[in-house]
Design a protein around this motif. Sequence first.
Motif, PDB file in Angstrom:
ATOM      1  N   VAL A   4       0.613  -1.480  -0.197  1.00  0.00           N
ATOM      2  CA  VAL A   4       0.229   0.116  -0.422  1.00  0.00           C
ATOM      3  C   VAL A   4       0.555   1.214  -0.234  1.00  0.00           C
ATOM      4  O   VAL A   4       2.318   1.509   0.720  1.00  0.00           O
ATOM      5  CB  VAL A   4      -1.054  -0.057   1.065  1.00  0.00           C
ATOM      6  N   GLN A   6       0.847   5.808  -0.055  1.00  0.00           N
ATOM      7  CA  GLN A   6      -0.056   6.270   0.356  1.00  0.00           C
ATOM      8  C   GLN A   6       1.021   7.883  -0.126  1.00  0.00           C
ATOM      9  O   GLN A   6       2.105   7.962   0.049  1.00  0.00           O
ATOM     10  CB  GLN A   6      -0.527   7.100   2.019  1.00  0.00           C
ATOM     11  N   CYS A  23      -4.004   7.208  -2.169  1.00  0.00           N
ATOM     12  CA  CYS A  23      -3.318   5.965  -1.123  1.00  0.00           C
ATOM     13  C   CYS A  23      -3.728   4.382  -2.800  1.00  0.00           C
ATOM     14  O   CYS A  23      -4.795   3.956  -3.683  1.00  0.00           O
ATOM     15  CB  CYS A  23      -5.220   4.819  -0.598  1.00  0.00           C
ATOM     16  N   TYR A  25      -2.866   0.008  -4.108  1.00  0.00           N
ATOM     17  CA  TYR A  25      -2.848  -0.854  -3.068  1.00  0.00           C
ATOM     18  C   TYR A  25      -2.008  -1.891  -4.332  1.00  0.00           C
ATOM     19  O   TYR A  25      -2.336  -1.671  -5.817  1.00  0.00           O
ATOM     20  CB  TYR A  25      -3.680  -1.182  -2.646  1.00  0.00           C
ATOM     21  N   SER A  29      -8.545  -5.875  -3.496  1.00  0.00           N
ATOM     22  CA  SER A  29      -8.633  -5.477  -1.936  1.00  0.00           C
ATOM     23  C   SER A  29      -9.501  -6.421  -1.792  1.00  0.00           C
ATOM     24  O   SER A  29     -10.446  -6.188  -3.135  1.00  0.00           O
ATOM     25  CB  SER A  29      -7.726  -4.522  -1.494  1.00  0.00           C
ATOM     26  N   LEU A  32     -10.989  -1.421   1.882  1.00  0.00           N
ATOM     27  CA  LEU A  32     -10.462  -0.278   2.168  1.00  0.00           C
ATOM     28  C   LEU A  32     -10.518  -0.081   3.140  1.00  0.00           C
ATOM     29  O   LEU A  32     -11.444   0.512   3.592  1.00  0.00           O
ATOM     30  CB  LEU A  32      -9.810   0.432   0.605  1.00  0.00           C
ATOM     31  N   CYS A  89      -3.948   4.895   4.649  1.00  0.00           N
ATOM     32  CA  CYS A  89      -5.166   3.962   4.532  1.00  0.00           C
ATOM     33  C   CYS A  89      -4.788   2.439   4.730  1.00  0.00           C
ATOM     34  O   CYS A  89      -3.812   2.837   5.050  1.00  0.00           O
ATOM     35  CB  CYS A  89      -5.770   4.168   3.177  1.00  0.00           C
ATOM     36  N   VAL A  91      -5.573  -2.401   3.734  1.00  0.00           N
ATOM     37  CA  VAL A  91      -6.145  -2.450   3.272  1.00  0.00           C
ATOM     38  C   VAL A  91      -5.845  -3.990   3.340  1.00  0.00           C
ATOM     39  O   VAL A  91      -5.367  -4.414   3.696  1.00  0.00           O
ATOM     40  CB  VAL A  91      -6.244  -2.617   1.940  1.00  0.00           C
ATOM     41  N   GLY A 103      -0.586   1.427   4.836  1.00  0.00           N
ATOM     42  CA  GLY A 103      -0.030   2.841   4.134  1.00  0.00           C
ATOM     43  C   GLY A 103       0.987   3.306   5.557  1.00  0.00           C
ATOM     44  O   GLY A 103       0.725   3.510   6.158  1.00  0.00           O
TER      45      GLY A 103
END
Lengths: 112, 113
Positions: A4, A6, A23, A25, A29, A32, A89, A91, A103
């Motif tokens: 992840v 950011q 954000c 990834y 996922s 989130l 963030c 996930v 993140g």
Amino acid sequence: ELKVEQNPLFLSMQEGKNYTIYCNYSTTSDRLYWYRQDPGKSLESLFVLLSNGAVKQEGRLMASLDTKARLSTLHITAAVHDLSATYFCAVDSWDSNYQLIWGAGTKLIIKP
Amino acid sequence: EAGVTQFPSHSVIEKGQTVTLRCDPISGHDNLYWYRRVMGKEIKFLLHFVKESKQDESGMPNNRFLAERTGGTYSTLKVQPAELEDSGVYFCASLDSSTDTQYFGPGTRLTVL
């Protein structure tokens, strides 16, 4: 491995301005999450986004999810000083055995 | 409703000593998680309990870390013996299954000198 990212990691802005935190990834996922942390305090849940196109709003914050682009955004509208905090963030997915992968956080400073 | 609580809020110990961190989840939450944030790094998952059982402990760094959740209520995380690299903030969270939301405690800041 689920990763992840950011950006930005640090953001200083004036009150009244709009800005977006991104954000990204790396793999599929399931969910989130956006969290807020004030210095020395707990992580406070802001949003849980479950599906492509999900959009949630709370006050001056709006979060959206694009699962095809593997991207979530946290948009701040007409920022006020009280929104100064670090925003994370995270996930989870079957890839990560449903562990939350985080993140690095975005430190947001809003100047009066 | 009381949130997730953690004790102590801060702990300063010397290398080689033992420290035990405690987490009290929100009442009724079966799922409990431990995370750690080492300074300058991302928050990392440590382990996950479902009631008193360890569902996933793949994030535990090594065998100096021992987590328990006797009776499926509060949990403890013991570090023995502590090393310098164990310094960081240890967070605990419990899950509201109805909303898929993890609620976090305030964290324990551990400093190993």
